[in-house]
Every structure is written in C-alpha cells, then in structure tokens.
Design a protein around this motif. Structure first.
Motif, mmCIF file in Angstrom:
data_model
loop_
_atom_site.group_PDB
_atom_site.id
_atom_site.type_symbol
_atom_site.label_atom_id
_atom_site.label_comp_id
_atom_site.label_asym_id
_atom_site.label_seq_id
_atom_site.Cartn_x
_atom_site.Cartn_y
_atom_site.Cartn_z
ATOM 1 N N VAL A 64 64.037 31.059 5.302
ATOM 2 C CA VAL A 64 62.975 31.241 4.310
ATOM 3 C C VAL A 64 61.808 30.307 4.612
ATOM 4 C CG1 VAL A 64 62.378 30.975 1.867
ATOM 5 C CG2 VAL A 64 64.533 32.060 2.520
ATOM 6 N N LEU A 65 62.142 29.071 4.973
ATOM 7 C CA LEU A 65 61.103 28.088 5.295
ATOM 8 C C LEU A 65 60.267 28.552 6.481
ATOM 9 C CD1 LEU A 65 60.544 25.352 3.905
ATOM 10 C CD2 LEU A 65 61.639 24.249 5.851
ATOM 11 N N GLY A 66 60.929 29.136 7.489
ATOM 12 C CA GLY A 66 60.194 29.660 8.641
ATOM 13 C C GLY A 66 59.259 30.786 8.255
ATOM 14 N N GLY A 67 59.742 31.705 7.397
ATOM 15 C CA GLY A 67 58.885 32.791 6.935
ATOM 16 C C GLY A 67 57.703 32.286 6.138
ATOM 17 N N CYS A 68 57.962 31.329 5.245
ATOM 18 C CA CYS A 68 56.868 30.749 4.443
ATOM 19 C C CYS A 68 55.866 30.015 5.325
ATOM 20 C CB CYS A 68 57.446 29.794 3.395
ATOM 21 S SG CYS A 68 58.355 30.604 2.059
ATOM 22 N N ILE A 192 56.515 20.921 5.668
ATOM 23 C CA ILE A 192 56.618 21.784 6.849
ATOM 24 C C ILE A 192 55.842 23.084 6.635
ATOM 25 C CG2 ILE A 192 58.220 23.204 8.191
ATOM 26 C CD1 ILE A 192 60.292 20.953 7.829
ATOM 27 N N VAL A 193 55.995 23.678 5.446
ATOM 28 C CA VAL A 193 55.305 24.938 5.160
ATOM 29 C C VAL A 193 53.797 24.766 5.265
ATOM 30 C CG1 VAL A 193 54.778 26.618 3.351
ATOM 31 C CG2 VAL A 193 57.141 25.920 3.741
ATOM 32 N N PHE A 194 53.267 23.752 4.605
ATOM 33 C CA PHE A 194 51.813 23.585 4.576
ATOM 34 C C PHE A 194 51.280 22.952 5.861
ATOM 35 C CE2 PHE A 194 52.714 24.384 0.155
ATOM 36 C CZ PHE A 194 51.647 25.191 -0.209
ATOM 37 N N ALA A 195 52.157 22.267 6.617
ATOM 38 C CA ALA A 195 51.746 21.787 7.935
ATOM 39 C C ALA A 195 51.483 22.968 8.864
ATOM 40 C CB ALA A 195 52.818 20.881 8.523
ATOM 41 N N ALA A 196 52.288 24.007 8.726
ATOM 42 C CA ALA A 196 52.046 25.218 9.526
ATOM 43 C C ALA A 196 50.668 25.783 9.231
ATOM 44 C CB ALA A 196 53.129 26.259 9.227
ATOM 45 N N GLY A 197 50.233 25.662 7.975
ATOM 46 C CA GLY A 197 48.887 26.107 7.628
ATOM 47 C C GLY A 197 47.820 25.292 8.335
ATOM 48 N N GLY A 198 48.017 23.977 8.397
ATOM 49 C CA GLY A 198 47.069 23.131 9.116
ATOM 50 C C GLY A 198 47.030 23.451 10.593
ATOM 51 N N LEU A 199 48.213 23.676 11.182
ATOM 52 C CA LEU A 199 48.271 24.049 12.592
ATOM 53 C C LEU A 199 47.592 25.397 12.806
ATOM 54 C CD1 LEU A 199 49.329 23.315 15.395
ATOM 55 C CD2 LEU A 199 51.479 24.470 14.817
ATOM 56 N N GLY A 200 47.820 26.313 11.865
ATOM 57 C CA GLY A 200 47.146 27.602 11.947
ATOM 58 C C GLY A 200 45.640 27.470 11.892
ATOM 59 N N GLY A 201 45.159 26.588 11.024
ATOM 60 C CA GLY A 201 43.718 26.361 10.942
ATOM 61 C C GLY A 201 43.139 25.873 12.257
ATOM 62 N N ALA A 202 43.891 24.991 12.950
ATOM 63 C CA ALA A 202 43.417 24.468 14.231
ATOM 64 C C ALA A 202 43.343 25.566 15.286
ATOM 65 C CB ALA A 202 44.347 23.342 14.703
ATOM 66 N N ILE A 203 44.425 26.328 15.414
ATOM 67 C CA ILE A 203 44.468 27.383 16.434
ATOM 68 C C ILE A 203 43.475 28.489 16.115
ATOM 69 C CG2 ILE A 203 45.928 29.066 17.592
ATOM 70 C CD1 ILE A 203 46.610 26.117 18.178
ATOM 71 N N ILE A 204 43.387 28.870 14.854
ATOM 72 C CA ILE A 204 42.456 29.942 14.473
ATOM 73 C C ILE A 204 41.016 29.496 14.703
ATOM 74 C CG2 ILE A 204 41.578 31.316 12.535
ATOM 75 C CD1 ILE A 204 44.442 31.274 11.399
#
Length: 454
Positions: A64-68, A192-204
């Motif tokens: 679930v954490l991975g999906g989120c 972890i969930v919201f860190a993925a958002g930060g990483l996404g912001g960098a790559i995007i």
C-alpha cells in the motif's frame, strides 16, 4: 437492553419503569440513540488505540505504501514543477508571473477546497477507487492542457480546475491510508509517501524543462499526461484499506471546541501562504541573477530533491522526538531560510544553500501534518480531521503565491533584477515565522518540558 458505543464496551441498562409523559420517554431513548451514534472524543481516541494495537506495522502495508508513494510522485511532483511551466509561459509572453501563478495555485488550492467532499468520497467508494479516479483525472487534465497552452482561460480550466480535482482525490487516497497499516512507524511511513512526491517534483521539473526545449510546451504536457496514466493507475489499484471507517459525517464540528485542533488548523492555514512561493519563483529568481533557464530548472529539481529528503527525515523525527516537535522545527527552519538566506542569495552558491535547506524544511511540513493529526486525534477519525485541517489550507494555496507575484510586479517585475523580489520574500518569510510560532505554542501547551517527546 444493551447499548453499544463505538468502542468494544457495552453498557447494560435496567428495564425502564412506565412513564406518564410519553414524550419524555421518547426523548430519553432518542438521547441514548444519539449517544451511541455520536461517541465522545474520548471514546473515539480509545477506539483508535484499540485499532492501532492491531496495526501490523508492515505486511501488505508496504505494498500500500508503494502504491501511495507513486500516487504522491504524480500529485505532489506535478504541483511542485509548475514553476518550470510558468517560466516557459512567461518567456513566451502568455501572461505575467502573478497571473500565471494563479493557475498553479488554483490547482493546489482545490486540494483544500474539496478535502471534506473527498473524505466523503473515500468513505463511499474506498481508497483504491478514489486513487484511480484521481490519477485518471490528473492524466486527462495534463493531456488537455497540451491543447490550451496559448489560452489563459483554457489553462485555468485544464491546468487549474481539472488538474486540481485530480490532485485533491490523489491527496486524500495517499494521505489517509498509510495510518491504517502503521502505528509505531507512522511518521516514517508518511515521510516515505511524501518523499516520493518530492522526488517526483525533481524528476518532473528536469524532464519538463528538457521536453519543453526539445518538443515545446504542448507535447511536454501530453507526454506528462500519458506517463501519469500508465504508471499511476496500476499503483492506485494496489491501494487497499485495512479497516474502512463507516462514519458518514462530513464535518466533526466538535473538534473546533478543542483548542489544540484550532491551533493546528490555524498553523496549516498560515503555513501554506509561503510554502509554494520558492517552488513557483525559484526559476524566475535564478534568471534575475543571470542564471540560465536550465539552471533554474535544476535548482527547482534540487529544491524538490531536498524536499524529498526532508520528508523522510521529518517522518523519522516524528517517531523519534514527536510529531509536534518535528513540525515546529521544520516550520522554523523554513521561515529563517526565507528571511535570512534567500535575500542574500545573489550568486549561485548561496542560492543552492537556500534551495537545499528551505526545500528540506518545506517538505517536512507535508510529512509531519498527517502524523500530527493521526497522533493527536486518533486513527479512527484521521480522514475527517485531516480533511478539516486541509480545508484550512485553501486561502494560502490560492493566494500565497499570487500575493508574492503582485508584490514582485509592484516593485518592478521579473525583469527588474533580484531586488524586486525582496518584498515578496519578506512577506513569505514573515508568514512562515507566524506559522512556526503557532506550532511551537501548541507543542508547549501540550507539554512544557523542553526535551519531551510530543
């Protein structure tokens, strides 16, 4: 007869003697029924403790954490990469930074405006369907934006309203579900969930800049939408609730009788005014000190990477030193860096330092707030309490960056050098300092011991 509250305790009542006043008899039974349907805050917290004692702190929760995390990659990353698109649209002369910042701000503000409605939706159809619907709307809005890049009203509809609806559904699915699977590691899970958002912001941010330069803004949008759909829908399908909450209420008004809730609500309402200002204006500010657009996009990517690191770090700190302590620290660092470091960033080196420190503190706010709400108000009503708190962010999300843009225009605009940014930076820093003060107040109200885990 037996009357059962939301906890596992049943209260036995002796048979009632006949009453001469039948209306009084009916009123008594109505009050008992209402009490069973509307348990007290203490009952709900006790139910949360019982529920948390059975939380696996892992198992399918990691899936679930991975999906989120993938959902957060897209809804956080898309919102925080708006500065790259805004810079490109300003450069092509579509409109001013103040007006275009409204487009990005509107999309993010809808997360707040629809928070309570989306809490109802997630209770009605579940986290999985809510996440999939959010990703579907998100991807479609980005594809449609590729056809409206020359129309400011069109962008308000596609990149503003429609995108915002998708962001808001994704936010609710990704922020409310991890608490059901994690208790002792709740802060780390949210981090972890919201860190993925930060990483996404960098790559995007980096990807969008490269796509804009090679293929143009229209195809950059279309490609972003297609990739969002291809990766986001399978991830959202993995998100399942462990114990859906069936409470049908939109708003739990009695929370406003709790001073701690009121202050936490106010903290978020004030904190969101400055939070998007660096993300929206770093690319433009970089150009004002003579840096290239690619360097500006790189700085924004660095900001988002630091935000990802800050989200994990603050999530870890929530579990180690307490969520209110972590929230107060992140907001204080956010304010200090804007007031002291950003105005002095007239060359690349100090601007990098600002991007790293402010990005980390900025991201920390988003990973600590769900943990604060879950810890203080209980996991059994985290979706309602979180929705109410997030609703208070609407004003800051909608007006925070445009106010900075209007201050920039009033002092000469983006072409007048870095001095024109000083009033906007000061405004953002002062708002951040006010939010830090509110968070610190509620922390010491709860426990006055300096080193206490709160």
């Amino acid at each position: 007869m037996a009357v059962t509250t939301s906890t596992t305790t049943a209260v036995e009542l002796s048979p009632l003697p006949p009453l001469a006043n039948s209306s009084g008899h009916n009123r008594f039974h109505n009050e008992v029924a209402n009490d069973s349907q509307n348990p007290s805050s203490e009952d709900i917290l006790e139910a949360s403790r019982l529920a948390d004692s059975a939380v696996p702190d892992g198992g399918y929760g990691w899936v679930v954490l991975g999906g989120c995390a993938v959902i957060a990659w897209w809804f956080v990353g898309t919102g925080y990469s708006w500065g790259v698109m805004q810079g490109a649209l300003v450069e092509k002369g579509l409109s001013t930074p103040a007006t275009l910042s409204y487009v990005g701000s509107l999309a993010t503000a809808i997360i707040a405006f629809l928070a309570i409605v989306n809490a109802r939706i997630i209770r009605a159809i579940g986290a999985q369907k809510t996440g999939m619907l959010g990703i579907l709307i998100l991807g479609i809005s980005e594809i449609l934006s590729g056809f409206t890049i020359n129309s400011l009203p069109g962008l308000f509809i596609t990149s503003g309203v429609t995108l915002g609806v998708g962001l808001s559904l994704c936010f609710m699915a990704a922020s409310a579900t991890p608490a059901q699977y994690f208790s002792k590691k709740r802060g780390l899970a949210n981090g972890i969930v919201f860190a993925a958002g930060g990483l996404g912001g960098a790559i995007i941010s980096l990807s969008m800049d490269a796509l804009i330069r090679r293929l143009g803004t229209a195809w950059a949008y279309r490609i972003l939408g297609l990739v969002t759909l291809l990766t986001g829908l399978p991830a959202a399908w993995l998100v399942r609730e462990r114990s859906p909450v069936k409470n049908a209420g939109f708003i739990e008004w009695r929370l406003f009788r709790d001073l701690e809730f009121v202050i936490i609500f106010a903290t978020g309402a004030v904190a969101t005014f400055p939070l998007l200002v660096p993300a929206f204006f770093i690319p433009l500010y970089a150009r004002s000190i003579g840096l290239s657009s690619s360097t500006g996009a790189g700085l924004l990517a660095g900001f988002n990477l630091s935000s990802a690191a800050g989200r994990i770090l603050c999530g870890f700190l929530c579990d180690k030193i307490g969520s209110l302590n972590a929230l107060s620290i992140s907001l204080l660092i956010n304010a200090i860096t804007m007031l002291a470091l950003w105005p002095a960033s007239t060359t690349l080196a100090p601007l990098i330092a600002f991007v790293v420190l402010n990005g980390a503190a900025n991201g920390g706010f988003f990973s600590t707030i769900p943990t604060v709400v879950g810890n203080v108000f209980g996991s059994q009503r985290v979706s309602v309490a979180m929705a109410m708190v997030v609703t208070g962010w609407g004003g800051g999300y909608l007006m925070g960056s445009p106010i900075a843009g209007y201050l920039l225009d009033a002092y000469g605009g983006s072409e007048s050098g870095f001095q024109a940014y000083r009033p906007a930076i000061t405004y953002a820093g002062c708002m951040g300092l006010g939010a830090a003060g509110l968070a610190t107040f509620v922390r010491f109200r709860k426990n006055r011991t300096i080193l206490a885990k709160v």
